[in-house]
Design an enzyme around this catalytic site. Structure first.
Site, PDB file in Angstrom:
ATOM      1  CD  GLU A  20     -38.305  15.558 -65.736  1.00  0.00           C
ATOM      2  OE1 GLU A  20     -39.252  16.365 -65.826  1.00  0.00           O
ATOM      3  OE2 GLU A  20     -37.386  15.507 -66.562  1.00  0.00           O
ATOM      4  CG  ASP A  21     -42.713  17.618 -67.009  1.00  0.00           C
ATOM      5  OD1 ASP A  21     -41.762  16.820 -67.146  1.00  0.00           O
ATOM      6  OD2 ASP A  21     -42.896  18.588 -67.777  1.00  0.00           O
ATOM      7  CG  ASP A  40     -42.292  11.543 -74.578  1.00  0.00           C
ATOM      8  OD1 ASP A  40     -43.088  10.619 -74.779  1.00  0.00           O
ATOM      9  OD2 ASP A  40     -42.035  12.403 -75.443  1.00  0.00           O
ATOM     10  CE  LYS A  82     -46.385  11.650 -73.587  1.00  0.00           C
ATOM     11  NZ  LYS A  82     -46.394  12.478 -74.818  1.00  0.00           N
ATOM     12  CG  PHE A 115     -48.191  16.908 -76.730  1.00  0.00           C
ATOM     13  CD1 PHE A 115     -46.827  16.642 -76.762  1.00  0.00           C
ATOM     14  CD2 PHE A 115     -48.627  18.113 -76.194  1.00  0.00           C
ATOM     15  CE1 PHE A 115     -45.911  17.569 -76.287  1.00  0.00           C
ATOM     16  CE2 PHE A 115     -47.714  19.048 -75.716  1.00  0.00           C
ATOM     17  CZ  PHE A 115     -46.351  18.770 -75.760  1.00  0.00           C
ATOM     18  NE  ARG A 164     -44.704  26.333 -68.806  1.00  0.00           N
ATOM     19  CZ  ARG A 164     -43.905  25.329 -69.141  1.00  0.00           C
ATOM     20  NH1 ARG A 164     -44.079  24.139 -68.602  1.00  0.00           N
ATOM     21  NH2 ARG A 164     -42.945  25.481 -70.030  1.00  0.00           N
TER      22      ARG A 164
HETATM   23  P1  IMP Z   1     -38.151  12.940 -72.927  1.00  0.00           P
HETATM   24  O1  IMP Z   1     -36.761  13.467 -72.938  1.00  0.00           O
HETATM   25  O2  IMP Z   1     -38.584  12.515 -74.320  1.00  0.00           O
HETATM   26  O3  IMP Z   1     -38.416  11.867 -71.896  1.00  0.00           O
HETATM   27  O4  IMP Z   1     -39.100  14.173 -72.688  1.00  0.00           O
HETATM   28  C1  IMP Z   1     -39.365  14.667 -71.455  1.00  0.00           C
HETATM   29  C2  IMP Z   1     -39.765  16.117 -71.571  1.00  0.00           C
HETATM   30  O5  IMP Z   1     -40.468  16.407 -72.795  1.00  0.00           O
HETATM   31  C3  IMP Z   1     -40.727  16.446 -70.460  1.00  0.00           C
HETATM   32  O6  IMP Z   1     -40.038  16.872 -69.304  1.00  0.00           O
HETATM   33  C4  IMP Z   1     -41.584  17.512 -71.082  1.00  0.00           C
HETATM   34  O7  IMP Z   1     -40.987  18.779 -70.913  1.00  0.00           O
HETATM   35  C5  IMP Z   1     -41.605  17.177 -72.545  1.00  0.00           C
HETATM   36  N1  IMP Z   1     -42.810  16.380 -72.905  1.00  0.00           N
HETATM   37  C6  IMP Z   1     -42.833  15.093 -73.310  1.00  0.00           C
HETATM   38  N2  IMP Z   1     -44.095  14.678 -73.541  1.00  0.00           N
HETATM   39  C7  IMP Z   1     -44.891  15.745 -73.266  1.00  0.00           C
HETATM   40  C8  IMP Z   1     -46.329  15.954 -73.313  1.00  0.00           C
HETATM   41  O8  IMP Z   1     -47.146  15.083 -73.645  1.00  0.00           O
HETATM   42  N3  IMP Z   1     -46.747  17.191 -72.951  1.00  0.00           N
HETATM   43  C9  IMP Z   1     -45.909  18.207 -72.564  1.00  0.00           C
HETATM   44  N4  IMP Z   1     -44.576  18.050 -72.507  1.00  0.00           N
HETATM   45  C10 IMP Z   1     -44.069  16.829 -72.864  1.00  0.00           C
HETATM   46 MG    MG Z   2     -39.687  18.917 -68.880  1.00  0.00          MG
END
Ligand code: IMP
Ligand code: MG
Length: 181
Positions: free
Chosen positions: A102-103, A106, A134, A155, A168
Site C-alpha cells: 500500500e502507499d 490513513d 498517518k 496531505f 505521482r
Molecule cells: P484510508 O482508507 O483513509 O486509510 O485511505 C487510504 C487511501 O487514501 C490511500 O491509499 C490513498 O489513496 C489515499 N490517501 C490518504 N491520505 C493521502 C495523502 O496524504 N496523499 C495522497 N493520498 C492519500
Molecule cells: Mg490508495
C-alpha cells in the site's frame, strides 16, 4: 510567468535518498521474515505502483506479483455498495503467503475493506507493508505489519501518491498545502 517545474512549489517531507534507503531496509526485513517461502505480492493501484516496483527489486525471495485496483464512492470504502473493483486479481491467493503493498494507511477504511476481500480468498497468511502511515487519522482498528515512514497529519503527494491524479511522478514525498494566492 511561472517557470518552475510542476511540483516545485511543494515542501519536501521525505527525500528520494531517504525513501531509497528505507525501501532497502524494508526489503531486507521482509526477505528475512519470509526466508525460504514463496511470496505473492499484491500492489494496490495506483498509489503503490512506484513503491512496489522499487521494493520488489530488493527482495531476496521467490516472488510473484499481482495487482488490484478499485474505486470507492462516498466517505467509507468499508460500507457495502460503495466500492467497485476495477482490476481484480488475475490469480487466486488461496493457500499462499500474501503481502499487500500500500502507499499510505490513513483512516484505515481502505485497508479494512481490502483485508476482507483478500481473506475471503483464504490465503495462508496475509500481511501489509505501507510506505507511509498517518496513525493520528486512524478511525478503523487496523495496523500495518511493515511501515516505511510514520508521518504527521498532512496531505502528501509524489512517489506514486496523487492529488486529483497529479504529482505521482515526483521522486520524493512532498506536502501539499492550500496555497495563499
Ligand atoms: P484510508 O482508507 O483513509 O486509510 O485511505 C487510504 C487511501 O487514501 C490511500 O491509499 C490513498 O489513496 C489515499 N490517501 C490518504 N491520505 C493521502 C495523502 O496524504 N496523499 C495522497 N493520498 C492519500
Ligand atoms: Mg490508495
Amino acid at each position: 510567468m511561472k517557470t518552475s517545474p510542476p511540483g516545485s512549489e511543494l515542501d519536501v517531507l521525505i527525500s528520494a535518498e531517504d525513501i531509497a534507503r528505507r525501501v532497502r531496509e524494508l526489503a531486507a526485513q521482509i526477505s528475512a521474515d519470509y526466508r525460504g517461502r514463496p511470496l505473492r505480492l499484491i500492489a494496490i493501484l495506483k498509489g503503490a505502483w512506484i513503491f512496489f516496483a522499487d521494493l520488489i527489486r530488493h527482495l531476496d525471495l521467490e516472488v510473484t506479483v499481482d495487482f488490484l485496483s478499485f474505486t470507492s464512492y462516498g466517505e467509507s470504502p468499508a460500507s457495502s455498495g460503495t466500492v467497485k473493483i476495477t482490476k481484480d486479481l488475475d490469480q487466486s491467493v488461496a493457500g499462499l503467503d500474501v503481502l499487500i503493498v500500500e502507499d499510505i494507511l490513513d483512516t484505515g477504511q481502505t485497508f479494512e475493506y481490502l483485508r476482507g476481500v483478500l481473506e475471503a480468498h483464504k490465503p495462508r497468511s496475509l500481511k501489509v507493508v505501507t510506505l507511509l502511515d498517518k496513525p493520528s487519522r486512524r478511525i478503523r482498528p487496523v495496523r500495518a505489519d511493515y511501515v516505511g515512514f510514520t508521518i504527521p497529519d498532512e496531505f502528501v503527494v509524489g512517489y506514486g501518491l496523487d492529488y486529483a491524479q497529479r504529482y505521482r511522478h515526483l521522486p520524493d514525498i512532498r506536502i501539499l498545502r492550500a496555497r495563499e494566492e
